[in-house]
Every structure is written in structure tokens, then in C-alpha cells.
Scaffold this active site. Structure first.
Site, mmCIF file in Angstrom:
data_model
loop_
_atom_site.group_PDB
_atom_site.id
_atom_site.type_symbol
_atom_site.label_atom_id
_atom_site.label_comp_id
_atom_site.label_asym_id
_atom_site.label_seq_id
_atom_site.Cartn_x
_atom_site.Cartn_y
_atom_site.Cartn_z
ATOM 1 N N HIS A 15 61.676 22.021 63.157
ATOM 2 C CA HIS A 15 60.528 22.611 63.990
ATOM 3 C C HIS A 15 60.409 24.114 64.002
ATOM 4 O O HIS A 15 59.698 23.751 63.542
ATOM 5 C CB HIS A 15 60.711 21.757 64.890
ATOM 6 C CG HIS A 15 60.500 20.478 65.791
ATOM 7 N ND1 HIS A 15 59.622 19.298 65.872
ATOM 8 C CD2 HIS A 15 62.241 19.391 65.165
ATOM 9 C CE1 HIS A 15 60.152 18.433 65.751
ATOM 10 N NE2 HIS A 15 61.077 18.320 65.337
ATOM 11 N N ASP A 111 53.635 21.755 69.243
ATOM 12 C CA ASP A 111 55.049 21.059 68.301
ATOM 13 C C ASP A 111 54.485 19.192 68.466
ATOM 14 O O ASP A 111 54.139 18.971 69.514
ATOM 15 C CB ASP A 111 55.960 20.660 68.603
ATOM 16 C CG ASP A 111 57.227 20.308 67.511
ATOM 17 O OD1 ASP A 111 57.061 19.799 67.064
ATOM 18 O OD2 ASP A 111 58.148 21.229 67.259
#
Ligand code: BUP
Length: 451
Positions: A15, A111
Site C-alpha cells: 500500500h 487508500d
């Protein structure tokens, strides 16, 4: 005036890496960028990368976001999912942090793993900004996510058909999604619910690579109204100083002779499976650079390489001079760019797949968990490599050395994989040329951010 954009990655290198690349890209296109860093990080790799990133990108502002630790510690839970949860539950701390920024921010990129934060932020009176999601997975897996809150998954069916989207094979769906109580599932469902509240979904993919899914997502024909899907991959590497030792070893190897082996930053394999991989690599007679992880979080990695691989296997590897095994963090992008690399034996994490696509390196996919079977479908369909589907999920069965040997040989010796992967690399470059699909979408995003 240049827009001021804030970015909030969740946890894990899979991520963080795309967020750092996006941050560097936005900063290079006249945006002021603030990167929120959730503290404490889960892995040492994350804190090391953040420090080196800010040292070479002093124009990008760092803003630490101290998350509230979870009250109920679950020693058996995946530490990365627990950190996603901690970030989501600390969302109330974000409005004062974000509104303290000067000049005021006009947008926040969340995210996908913490997209549900938008539910609280969007209604907050002190924040009048736009929200975007960065999807860290394939468009293909993302397209399934969009419908997740409205699905009852039945493992007894073969295919799943959702209106307006290419159909899905049930056997590719990660098993935890069939359990509505699983933390992975509950998080994905609440993040998926938030998708319709954002202005756009930015993704590290490119039109040619996933044309059918991207067109379907933007067709307006899905049963759920979706924001614009904005494919701007493959993400370009950001400046990262220093060299890793494996690159010096690669310098001495002939062109396209080495298979790079890595199953990502957080896949812990059993000793038995590690042994089979090692034996398989040796039997294949191909040169190899093998990055080995035995624990989910690097901070607790204490085992010596000899203990992990087994003394006799390690001695055999050293004696035959056929390859090297490392357990340190390597510069994967530079490795994949190296002329000595001829193939990539990978778990098919989405960043890894895109890094291979960008450089036209053929892949042998061994999908272990999460979105990886969806990613491998994309890889296989685009001609970027081969995928022995019957190898199953991680731990489902022991994949034997002979099976690994056979597939490594196929990857490295069958020239059709090399030429098909080269074509993928050419298309990836084309996406970034002036007027290319990704380049155009980036221009569009910058214009949206100025509004
Ligand atoms: Br390991 C390793 N060096 O040694 P994925 C990984 N990487 O640069 P994952 C290194 O980490 P998720 C190393 O290039 C990629 O950008 C690699 O992301 C880099 O897999 C990233 O490929 C790893 O998506 O994450 O770590 O399993 O589970 O989120 O897919």
C-alpha cells in the site's frame, strides 16, 4: 495556484509503495503534497522507506498521524488488517489535523483499505474538500469489490455474473470473503460502501492491460453507480538512493539468464515449502535471485538464512553457484530493470505485476492469498506470463520441487513468454507517451484537482 493535496496510505509495503509513487508524481506536476503517515508503522520496511523518501523529496510534507491502538489485541489477527482497523477507528483525529494544513487542502486521497474513513470525513463541517480513492489492486479485483456489499457469495456456484461486468470465477475469490464475520471481509465491505462517495478512483493499471474491465467500470451500465475510474499506471518509480548487494551479483550474470523469485513483503512460507522451492530452482538449472521471507512482519524476523533454507540446501546452492538467496529488503524495481533478469516467479501482488508489466518481464504466478488470483488472471490474459492455477492458495497443498522445476523451465526457455511480455512492456510505455491513455488521465486528474 497549485492545489494542495493530502494522501493517506494505510499499512504494508503493497500500500505504501503506490502512495509514495503517486505522491512523487503529483508533486512533479505542480501540486503541493502532504503525506499522512500513520504511526506507529507495522513493519520496519515501512518506516525505513518513509525516512528515505522524505530525505530525497524534501518538498513533500510529512504529517504524522498517531493512530489509537486497538483496545482488543488479537494475537492471531493479521497485523496489517489490525492496523487498517486502527486507522479507520482513529478517523476522528483527522479533521483537526487536515484543517491545520496551510494552504488549505483541496483533496484527500484515501487508500482503498481505509476508504470507509470518507463516511465520517465527508460530513465534517470543517472540511470542504474532494475525496479520491487510490485502489492498490487490479481493476478486475476492484470491480468485484464495488458490488461486495450487495452480494451473498455461494461457493457452490462456478461463476458469478454481475450486471455490466465481465464474469468472475468463484474459485478465484479469496476464501475469507465467504465468511461474513472475517475481519478482511467486514473491512472490504465497509470500504466498498464508501466508493460511491468519492469523486474518482485512481488506479495503478493501464487501459490496454485491463481494457474490458476499465470500460465496464466507466460505462455507467453497472447496477451500482460508480465514480470515475482513473487508470494511470504503471506508476513510475520515485527517486530512491543507494544500491542493494543483489544488483552487484546480477551485474556478473548474462542477459536474461536469471529468474527473480519473490513472494512479496508479507508472505510467510513453511520450511517444507521453502525446501521444495529451493530444490525446484536447483533442478531447473536456471540462475536465480531468491528473496525469502519467513514471517509476516519483518520486525520479528530473527531466523538466520541457514535455518530457514536448511543447511544442506544452502550449501548446495552455494556450491553450484547457480543462484543467491537473500532475506533483506531488495530494490525490486531495479532488479526487474536489470538486463540479467529473464523471468519473475511471483505471488502476483498487484505492485509486482505492474512492475513486471512496465518492464516486459514474463511472470510465473503462484497466487497465495487475497486479490492475487484475480491479478494472475489479468497477467495471463494480457500475455505477461503463466499461472499454474492448480497450485492453490498458500498452505492448501505442498507444491513439489518437480512442479516448480517444470514451470521455471517453461518460463525461462519458452521464448513465446518473452516475446509476449515484451509486447506488454511496449504497451505500458505507450500508455505514458504524450497522448497515451495514462498520460491523458493524469492530465484530467490534475485539472479536477484544480477545481
Ligand atoms: Br519483498 C520486496 N523489495 O524486497 P506487492 C518488495 N518490494 O522493493 P505485497 C521491494 O514492495 P500486498 C522487496 O517492488 C512492490 O512494490 C515491490 O507489493 C516492493 O506485494 C511492493 O507486489 C510489494 O503488491 O503487498 O507486499 O504482498 O499484500 O498489499 O499485495
Amino acid at each position: 495556484m497549485e492545489p494542495h493535496i493530502a494522501l493517506l496510505p494505510s499499512a504494508g509495503m503493497g500500500h505504501l509503495m503506490p502512495f509514495l509513487r503517486l505522491a512523487a508524481m503529483l508533486a512533479s506536476r505542480n501540486c503541493k503534497v502532504t503525506l499522512l503517515t500513520a504511526q506507529p508503522t507495522v513493519s520496519a520496511a515501512e518506516s525505513n522507506h518513509l525516512n528515505s523518501f522524505f530525505s530525497v523529496h524534501p518538498h513533500i510534507q510529512r504529517l504524522d498521524f498517531h493512530v489509537v491502538p486497538l483496545q482488543t489485541s488479537n494475537p492471531h489477527g493479521d497485523p496489517f488488517f489490525l492496523q487498517f482497523e486502527a486507522i479507520i477507528r482513529s478517523v476522528h483525529l483527522l479533521p483537526p489535523l487536515l484543517s491545520s494544513l496551510s494552504p488549505p487542502i483541496s483533496a484527500l486521497f484515501l487508500d482503498i483499505a481505509a476508504a470507509t474513513c470518507v463516511d465520517q470525513l465527508a460530513d465534517h463541517p470543517s472540511l470542504s474538500i474532494s475525496y479520491y480513492i487510490l485502489s492498490t489492486t487490479s481493476a478486475r479485483f476492484f470491480s468485484l469489490l464495488t458490488h461486495l456489499p450487495h452480494l451473498t457469495l455461494e461457493s457452490s456456484c462456478e461463476n458469478l455474473k454481475l450486471h455490466g461486468l465481465p464474469s468472475f470465477s468463484i474459485s478465484n475469490i479469496p476464501p475469507p470473503l465467504f465468511n461474513p464475520q472475517n475481519l478482511f471481509t467486514t473491512q472490504l465491505i465497509s470500504n466498498a460502501r464508501a466508493i460511491s462517495r468519492v469523486k474518482g478512483v485512481v488506479s495503478n493499471t493501464f487501459h490496454w492491460f485491463e481494457a474490458e474491465t476499465i470500460e465496464a467500470l466507466n460505462s455507467g451500465k453497472t447496477s451500482i453507480t460508480l465514480p470515475q475510474f482513473l487508470p494511470i499506471g504503471p506508476f513510475k518509480p520515485y527517486e530512491d538512493p543507494g544500491k542493494c548487494a543483489s544488483l552487484s551479483w546480477l551485474d556478473e550474470q548474462p542477459a536474461k539468464s536469471v529468474v527473480y523469485v519473490s513472494f512479496g513483503s508479507r508472505t510467510a512460507m513453511s520450511k517444507d515449502q521453502i525446501k521444495e522451492i529451493g530444490e525446484g530452482l536447483l533442478k531447473s538449472k536456471q540462475k536465480f535471485l531468491w528473496v525469502l521471507k519467513s514471517v509476516i512482519v519483518d520486525k520479528v524476523e530473527e531466523t538466520e538464512l541457514q535455518e530457514l533454507v536448511g543447511r544442506s540446501l544452502l550449501e548446495k546452492i552455494e556450491e553450484k553457484k547457480q543462484g543467491i538467496v537473500v532475506k533483506e529488503w531488495v530494490k525490486q524495481e531495479e532488479i526487474l530493470t536489470h538486463h540479467a533478469i529473464g523471468g519473475f516467479f511471483s505471488h502476483c501482488g498487484w505492485n509486482s505485476a505492474m512492475e513486471a508489466a512496465q518492464r516486459g518481464v514474463p511472470m510465473l504466478a503462484w497466487t497465495l492469498n487475497g486479490d492475487q488470483r484475480f491479478n494472475a488472471e489479468v497477467v495471463e490474459k494480457a500475455g505477461l506470463g503463466l499461472w499454474p492455477k492448480h497450485w492453490g492458495w498458500l498452505g492448501e497443498r505442498l507444491v513439489k520441487s518437480e512442479e516448480i522445476e517444470e514451470k521455471i523451465e517453461e518460463l525461462m526457455q519458452d521464448h513465446k513468454f518473452r516475446s509476449m511480455a515484451q509486447k506488454v512492456g511496449e504497451e505500458a510505455k505507450r500508455a505514458w507517451e504524450i497522448g497515451g491513455t495514462s498520460e491523458k488521465v493524469v492530465g484530467q486528474i490534475i485539472e479536477m484537482l484544480k477545481l
